[in-house]
Design a protein around this motif. Structure first.
Motif, short mmCIF file in Angstrom:
data_model
loop_
_atom_site.label_atom_id
_atom_site.label_comp_id
_atom_site.label_asym_id
_atom_site.label_seq_id
_atom_site.Cartn_x
_atom_site.Cartn_y
_atom_site.Cartn_z
N ILE A 118 0.98 -1.20 -0.24
CA ILE A 118 0.02 -0.01 0.09
C ILE A 118 0.90 1.12 -0.11
N GLU A 119 0.54 2.08 -0.92
CA GLU A 119 1.38 3.51 -1.12
C GLU A 119 1.18 4.14 0.06
N PRO A 120 2.24 4.58 0.59
CA PRO A 120 2.14 5.74 1.77
C PRO A 120 1.22 6.81 1.46
N LEU A 121 0.51 7.51 2.52
CA LEU A 121 -0.13 8.66 2.31
C LEU A 121 0.79 9.68 1.79
N PRO A 122 0.34 10.67 0.86
CA PRO A 122 1.27 11.87 0.45
C PRO A 122 1.64 12.84 1.86
N GLU A 123 2.59 13.59 1.70
CA GLU A 123 2.93 14.27 3.02
C GLU A 123 2.26 15.49 2.63
N ILE A 124 1.62 16.15 3.58
CA ILE A 124 0.64 17.15 3.87
C ILE A 124 1.75 18.35 4.01
N LYS A 125 1.62 19.35 3.14
CA LYS A 125 2.38 20.40 3.13
C LYS A 125 1.70 21.68 4.02
N PRO A 126 2.35 22.36 4.94
CA PRO A 126 1.40 23.22 5.71
C PRO A 126 1.28 24.35 4.69
N ILE A 127 0.37 24.98 5.00
CA ILE A 127 -0.22 26.34 4.36
C ILE A 127 0.48 27.65 4.68
N GLU A 128 1.15 28.18 3.96
CA GLU A 128 1.86 29.31 4.49
C GLU A 128 0.85 30.58 5.10
N THR A 129 0.84 30.78 6.23
CA THR A 129 -0.06 31.95 6.71
C THR A 129 0.35 33.47 6.12
N PHE A 130 -0.86 34.21 6.08
CA PHE A 130 -0.72 35.42 5.87
C PHE A 130 -1.02 36.52 6.79
N ALA A 131 -0.40 37.36 7.03
CA ALA A 131 -0.67 38.17 7.95
C ALA A 131 -1.28 39.52 7.33
N TYR A 132 -2.51 40.06 7.50
CA TYR A 132 -3.08 41.09 6.91
C TYR A 132 -2.72 42.34 7.63
N ILE A 133 -2.01 43.35 7.02
CA ILE A 133 -1.61 44.85 7.72
C ILE A 133 -2.50 45.57 7.11
N SER A 134 -3.27 46.53 7.61
CA SER A 134 -4.03 47.35 6.94
C SER A 134 -3.31 48.61 6.54
N ASP A 135 -2.38 49.12 7.00
CA ASP A 135 -1.89 50.38 6.54
C ASP A 135 -2.50 51.41 6.24
N GLY A 136 -3.85 51.54 6.85
CA GLY A 136 -4.85 52.78 6.58
C GLY A 136 -5.92 52.11 5.64
N ARG A 137 -5.56 50.84 5.06
CA ARG A 137 -6.78 50.46 4.12
C ARG A 137 -8.06 49.97 5.13
N ARG A 138 -9.08 49.80 4.31
CA ARG A 138 -10.34 49.40 5.10
C ARG A 138 -10.37 47.99 5.49
N SER A 139 -11.05 47.55 6.41
CA SER A 139 -11.02 46.03 6.71
C SER A 139 -11.89 45.34 5.72
N PRO A 140 -11.42 44.15 5.32
CA PRO A 140 -12.23 43.36 4.37
C PRO A 140 -13.53 42.65 4.82
N PHE A 141 -13.68 42.93 6.27
CA PHE A 141 -14.55 42.17 7.18
C PHE A 141 -15.55 43.23 7.57
N GLU A 142 -15.43 44.52 7.21
CA GLU A 142 -16.45 45.57 7.66
C GLU A 142 -17.16 46.04 6.05
#
Length: 177
Positions: A45-69
């Motif tokens: 049985i083939e081994p399960l593929p390695e799960i690659k972690p997803i890179e996180t993204f830090a949102y910095i507003s820098d004066g822009r409006r919030s995408p959740f408002e």
């Protein structure tokens, strides 16, 4: 009378005895098959593929409006017109072709009847509808302004992104096969 009952039972009893005689109670064939299956070499049985972690993204507003408002904070709500006074009639009964995006509709022909020019519009499901100037089609409140031999011209009312609406010209050209 009693003999008739016994005579009726003879074929049924004979069949039961014959079936019982055919049965091998040792189940030797079943046991040998199970042993043969157990002795087979285990598959790979083939081994399960390695799960690659997803890179996180830090949102910095820098004066822009919030995408959740909401974009309309402190402004007029959707459905109210802004400066130009233009807005679709939300109380109007929708026509059938307004449930289709404009790019999914095709003009496939023209019909003239009693001095009225009708365009033949085909949907994705291959249903053909006839429309004339004044009818609506498309998801953006598009009202047909003119039907010619080569196209259907319409005016759509679309949101302007600031809580109001603006007009946009669009057309459906006659489809060439």
């Amino acid at each position: 009378m009693r003999y008739k009952k016994i005579i009726r039972l003879v074929p049924a009893l004979s069949a039961a005895f014959l079936l019982a005689a055919c049965a091998d109670r040792s189940m030797h064939d079943l046991k040998s098959y199970v042993d043969e299956v157990k002795s087979r070499k285990a598959g790979h049985i083939e081994p399960l593929p390695e799960i690659k972690p997803i890179e996180t993204f830090a949102y910095i507003s820098d004066g822009r409006r919030s995408p959740f408002e909401s974009q309309l904070q402190g402004e007029e709500t959707v459905g109210q017109s802004t400066g130009n006074g233009l807005m679709p009639d939300f109380n109007r009964r929708k026509e059938e072709l307004e449930s289709y995006p404009l790019d999914s509709l095709r003009m496939v022909g023209l019909l003239e009847q009693l001095g009225v020019t009708w365009a033949l519009i085909q949907t994705q499901e291959k249903t053909i509808h006839r429309v004339k100037a004044g009818n609506y089609l498309g998801k953006n409140h598009g009202q047909i302004t003119q039907v010619s031999e080569t196209q259907v011209e319409l005016t759509e009312i679309i949101p302007d992104g600031q809580g109001g609406y603006r007009e946009r010209q669009a057309s459906l050209a006659l489809a060439g096969e």
